[in-house]
Design a protein around this motif. Structure first.
Motif, short mmCIF file in Angstrom:
data_model
loop_
_atom_site.label_atom_id
_atom_site.label_comp_id
_atom_site.label_asym_id
_atom_site.label_seq_id
_atom_site.Cartn_x
_atom_site.Cartn_y
_atom_site.Cartn_z
N LEU A 98 0.60 -1.12 0.27
CA LEU A 98 0.29 0.34 -0.18
C LEU A 98 0.73 1.42 0.48
O LEU A 98 0.81 2.29 -0.99
CB LEU A 98 -0.53 0.08 1.54
N PHE A 99 2.04 1.40 0.94
CA PHE A 99 3.10 2.55 1.04
C PHE A 99 3.42 2.43 -0.48
O PHE A 99 3.46 3.82 -0.99
CB PHE A 99 3.42 2.83 2.53
N ILE A 100 4.17 1.73 -1.14
CA ILE A 100 4.95 1.89 -1.46
C ILE A 100 4.10 2.26 -3.28
O ILE A 100 4.61 3.05 -3.91
CB ILE A 100 5.78 0.05 -2.48
N GLY A 101 2.71 1.93 -3.48
CA GLY A 101 1.48 2.04 -4.53
C GLY A 101 1.47 3.24 -4.39
O GLY A 101 1.46 4.23 -5.36
N MET A 102 1.71 4.01 -2.76
CA MET A 102 1.14 5.60 -2.52
C MET A 102 2.34 6.30 -3.07
O MET A 102 1.69 7.20 -3.81
CB MET A 102 0.61 5.51 -1.87
N ALA A 103 3.82 5.90 -2.61
CA ALA A 103 4.80 6.57 -2.56
C ALA A 103 4.91 6.47 -4.45
O ALA A 103 5.22 7.98 -4.75
CB ALA A 103 5.83 6.04 -2.37
N PHE A 104 4.37 5.50 -5.46
CA PHE A 104 4.92 5.83 -6.60
C PHE A 104 3.77 6.59 -6.81
O PHE A 104 4.52 7.63 -8.48
CB PHE A 104 4.97 4.58 -7.45
N ALA A 105 2.89 6.68 -6.86
CA ALA A 105 1.57 7.91 -7.75
C ALA A 105 2.00 9.27 -7.21
O ALA A 105 1.67 9.90 -7.87
CB ALA A 105 0.69 6.83 -6.63
N GLU A 106 2.01 9.45 -5.77
CA GLU A 106 2.29 10.24 -5.32
C GLU A 106 4.08 11.04 -5.50
O GLU A 106 3.88 11.93 -6.41
CB GLU A 106 2.83 10.82 -3.82
N ALA A 107 4.96 10.14 -6.41
CA ALA A 107 6.32 10.94 -6.99
C ALA A 107 5.82 11.49 -8.19
O ALA A 107 6.19 12.54 -8.66
CB ALA A 107 6.71 9.90 -6.93
N LEU A 108 4.91 10.65 -9.30
CA LEU A 108 4.39 11.11 -10.21
C LEU A 108 3.42 12.35 -9.83
O LEU A 108 4.14 13.47 -11.15
CB LEU A 108 3.75 10.43 -11.56
N GLY A 109 3.32 13.26 -9.40
CA GLY A 109 2.08 14.15 -9.20
C GLY A 109 3.33 15.06 -9.01
O GLY A 109 3.70 16.44 -9.44
N ILE A 110 4.30 14.47 -7.82
CA ILE A 110 5.50 15.45 -7.45
C ILE A 110 6.44 16.02 -9.08
O ILE A 110 6.35 16.97 -9.28
CB ILE A 110 6.27 15.17 -6.55
#
Length: 77
Positions: A53-65
């Motif tokens: 869950l946390f890895i998926g959230m980190a990847f999704a948020e990294a693309l936004g950044i």
């Protein structure tokens, strides 16, 4: 005249790149929603999936950044 057209293209590109920041929120919501759906179906397996869950959230948020950084670069460089 040409300076204003170039400036318009610069801001138009920055606006399109900023859309990625909003889509990152949709991605994080999708990841969290799917995790919650799976955890409610099988509560005993939820603890082993928390790291994913946390890895998926980190990847999704990294693309936004990254999209936000591209928008800033297009506006100010």
């Amino acid at each position: 005249m040409e300076g204003s057209i170039a400036e318009m293209g610069q801001f138009l590109g920055a606006g399109l790149a900023a859309i990625g920041s909003g889509l990152a929120a949709v991605g994080v919501g999708t990841v969290a929603g799917n995790y919650l759906s799976g955890a409610l179906r099988n509560p005993s397996a939820a603890a082993s999936q928390t790291a994913m869950l946390f890895i998926g959230m980190a990847f999704a948020e990294a693309l936004g950044i990254f999209a936000f950084l591209v928008a800033l670069l297009l506006m100010f460089v």
